[in-house]
Design a protein around this motif. Sequence first.
Motif, PDB file in Angstrom:
ATOM      1  N   UNK A 149      -6.436  -7.196   2.337  1.00 12.15           N
ATOM      2  CA  UNK A 149      -6.227  -5.749   2.313  1.00 12.15           C
ATOM      3  C   UNK A 149      -4.949  -5.447   1.540  1.00 12.15           C
ATOM      4  N   UNK A 150      -4.972  -4.324   0.831  1.00 10.40           N
ATOM      5  CA  UNK A 150      -3.883  -3.984  -0.093  1.00 10.40           C
ATOM      6  C   UNK A 150      -3.365  -2.585   0.219  1.00 10.40           C
ATOM      7  N   UNK A 164      -9.900   1.879  -2.830  1.00 12.56           N
ATOM      8  CA  UNK A 164     -10.932   2.467  -1.976  1.00 12.56           C
ATOM      9  C   UNK A 164     -12.324   2.119  -2.503  1.00 12.56           C
ATOM     10  N   UNK A 165     -12.502   2.177  -3.811  1.00  6.37           N
ATOM     11  CA  UNK A 165     -13.793   1.858  -4.420  1.00  6.37           C
ATOM     12  C   UNK A 165     -14.224   0.440  -4.088  1.00  6.37           C
ATOM     13  N   UNK A 166     -13.258  -0.473  -4.125  1.00  8.42           N
ATOM     14  CA  UNK A 166     -13.569  -1.884  -3.891  1.00  8.42           C
ATOM     15  C   UNK A 166     -13.379  -2.296  -2.425  1.00  8.42           C
ATOM     16  N   UNK A 167     -13.113  -1.339  -1.571  1.00  9.33           N
ATOM     17  CA  UNK A 167     -13.005  -1.570  -0.126  1.00  9.33           C
ATOM     18  C   UNK A 167     -11.982  -2.647   0.202  1.00  9.33           C
ATOM     19  N   UNK A 173      -0.003   0.490   6.173  1.00 13.36           N
ATOM     20  CA  UNK A 173       0.837  -0.554   5.593  1.00 13.36           C
ATOM     21  C   UNK A 173       0.851  -1.840   6.427  1.00 13.36           C
ATOM     22  N   UNK A 174       0.868  -1.724   7.733  1.00 13.55           N
ATOM     23  CA  UNK A 174       1.010  -2.904   8.595  1.00 13.55           C
ATOM     24  C   UNK A 174      -0.183  -3.857   8.500  1.00 13.55           C
ATOM     25  N   UNK A 175      -1.314  -3.387   7.980  1.00 13.30           N
ATOM     26  CA  UNK A 175      -2.483  -4.239   7.844  1.00 13.30           C
ATOM     27  C   UNK A 175      -2.471  -5.049   6.548  1.00 13.30           C
ATOM     28  N   UNK A 176      -1.618  -4.708   5.616  1.00 18.00           N
ATOM     29  CA  UNK A 176      -1.736  -5.217   4.243  1.00 18.00           C
ATOM     30  C   UNK A 176      -1.084  -6.582   4.056  1.00 18.00           C
ATOM     31  N   UNK A 177      -1.654  -7.346   3.140  1.00 18.64           N
ATOM     32  CA  UNK A 177      -1.044  -8.604   2.680  1.00 18.64           C
ATOM     33  C   UNK A 177      -0.451  -8.454   1.281  1.00 18.64           C
ATOM     34  N   UNK A 178      -0.790  -7.342   0.605  1.00 20.97           N
ATOM     35  CA  UNK A 178      -0.337  -7.124  -0.775  1.00 20.97           C
ATOM     36  C   UNK A 178       0.164  -5.689  -0.925  1.00 20.97           C
ATOM     37  N   UNK A 179       1.289  -5.545  -1.636  1.00 21.66           N
ATOM     38  CA  UNK A 179       1.786  -4.234  -2.052  1.00 21.66           C
ATOM     39  C   UNK A 179       1.514  -4.114  -3.546  1.00 21.66           C
ATOM     40  N   UNK A 180       0.693  -3.133  -3.925  1.00 25.22           N
ATOM     41  CA  UNK A 180       0.289  -2.969  -5.318  1.00 25.22           C
ATOM     42  C   UNK A 180       0.970  -1.741  -5.905  1.00 25.22           C
ATOM     43  N   UNK A 181       1.680  -1.950  -7.026  1.00 31.70           N
ATOM     44  CA  UNK A 181       2.418  -0.882  -7.690  1.00 31.70           C
ATOM     45  C   UNK A 181       2.031  -0.821  -9.166  1.00 31.70           C
ATOM     46  N   UNK A 182       2.025   0.382  -9.705  1.00 32.15           N
ATOM     47  CA  UNK A 182       1.728   0.573 -11.121  1.00 32.15           C
ATOM     48  C   UNK A 182       2.890   1.249 -11.818  1.00 32.15           C
ATOM     49  N   UNK A 183       2.584   2.022 -12.854  1.00 30.49           N
ATOM     50  CA  UNK A 183       3.645   2.663 -13.628  1.00 30.49           C
ATOM     51  C   UNK A 183       4.450   3.652 -12.789  1.00 30.49           C
ATOM     52  N   UNK A 184       3.786   4.331 -11.872  1.00 30.58           N
ATOM     53  CA  UNK A 184       4.504   5.291 -11.026  1.00 30.58           C
ATOM     54  C   UNK A 184       5.518   4.576 -10.143  1.00 30.58           C
ATOM     55  N   UNK A 185       5.081   3.500  -9.504  1.00 33.90           N
ATOM     56  CA  UNK A 185       5.997   2.755  -8.649  1.00 33.90           C
ATOM     57  C   UNK A 185       7.154   2.162  -9.428  1.00 33.90           C
ATOM     58  N   UNK A 186       6.874   1.662 -10.627  1.00 38.60           N
ATOM     59  CA  UNK A 186       7.936   1.093 -11.462  1.00 38.60           C
ATOM     60  C   UNK A 186       8.924   2.171 -11.895  1.00 38.60           C
TER      61      UNK A 186
END
Length: 367
Positions: A149-150, A164-167, A173-186
């Motif tokens: 989960x991400x 969401x599309x790929x479920x 946040x507490x369920x996640x193993x990955x934090x995914x960031x893109x241009x906005x996060x950077x």
Amino acid sequence: MCFSCLKWALLVAVFGFASALFCRASEDQSDFNGPKYVVTFGMGYTDFLPGSLIRMEVRFKNITQHAETVTQEFVVLDKDRLVVWKTVINLELGEEGNVKIPLLIPVPKTAGIFTLTLGHADEIQKELIPSFEFNVIRPQKSSRLSKILVYSPAYEENLNLFLKTWEIKAPNYSWAQVLLLGKEGWAHYIAGEPEISQLISRSLRREMSVIFLDFGSSGRDQTTQSKIFLPFDVKVSFSKLKSPERVFILKGGYPELTYGLATSRVDEWNGSDGFTVPDEEMRFEGKGVRINALATCGVNPIRFPLVEVIPVSGKGKLYLCQLSTEGRIDETIQPARYEREIPVYDPVAVQLLLNLISVSVGDDLLK
């Protein structure tokens, strides 16, 4: 009739007969010798979903001095050179004329690498026969990814839609193993906003993986910093290069990284002129970390557009991905015709992002 008149009449008849033979020979040579026309393919995308359509402009050019009737077969071949689709175009070409035909090619319903070319082409020089190779792929989750989960911040709207599309979107946040960031996060990070720095630090302490997509020197706002501080006391700077690159090669030994891909080499992605890597190179400074290159560039094999940063003593992992995924992971971004300069959906880019998420999580976090 006088002798001189008879002689003149015979000469005229002989020359007339010879002239007729010459003209007939010229016609025969025109009909059978040498190429009559040239066929070229317009530019097109390279990666397609099974069962979709390829829209391509085909150009015919008459290279003779007279009109030609053309009957030309087009075929799609699989990797074994077997015909999986064909059609025939009939047209009239004027003297030295040019004709452009919009061609719709149905994409095979099975994955693989295919080639669009000409079928019977007796009137075209062999070295002038066009060929267009394309890739057919249906992105899919591996069984390993189904356990992951991400989490992505709310301002990363496109990434959250993808998750969401790929479920694979974490309920919180507490369920996640990955934090995914893109241009906005950077952009938030290089602007020095404490919320994003705290989120990243917290994620690493929880032994999560942090992925930065479309990683580069600028985000939403420009930065004048020559060196940017990253987690694990690592500093990154960017060296400007002459041009971006289209080709990259994924590192071997990571089966989850190449899952679902026909090859570890990617020649280009759809849109943005096919470029996949921006015109800047990452340079790192720091100690106490191990930096693993997960991909190299085709033109410059010592350039690494995807790296894994792991602390020698510490928690969590950091992934920095320069590959240009923005605009290429949303299936709704598929223009009706070829648009060379803008990024569009690419199923190979989708598969790679799914694979990157999968490979970023250690087995200990899947238990």
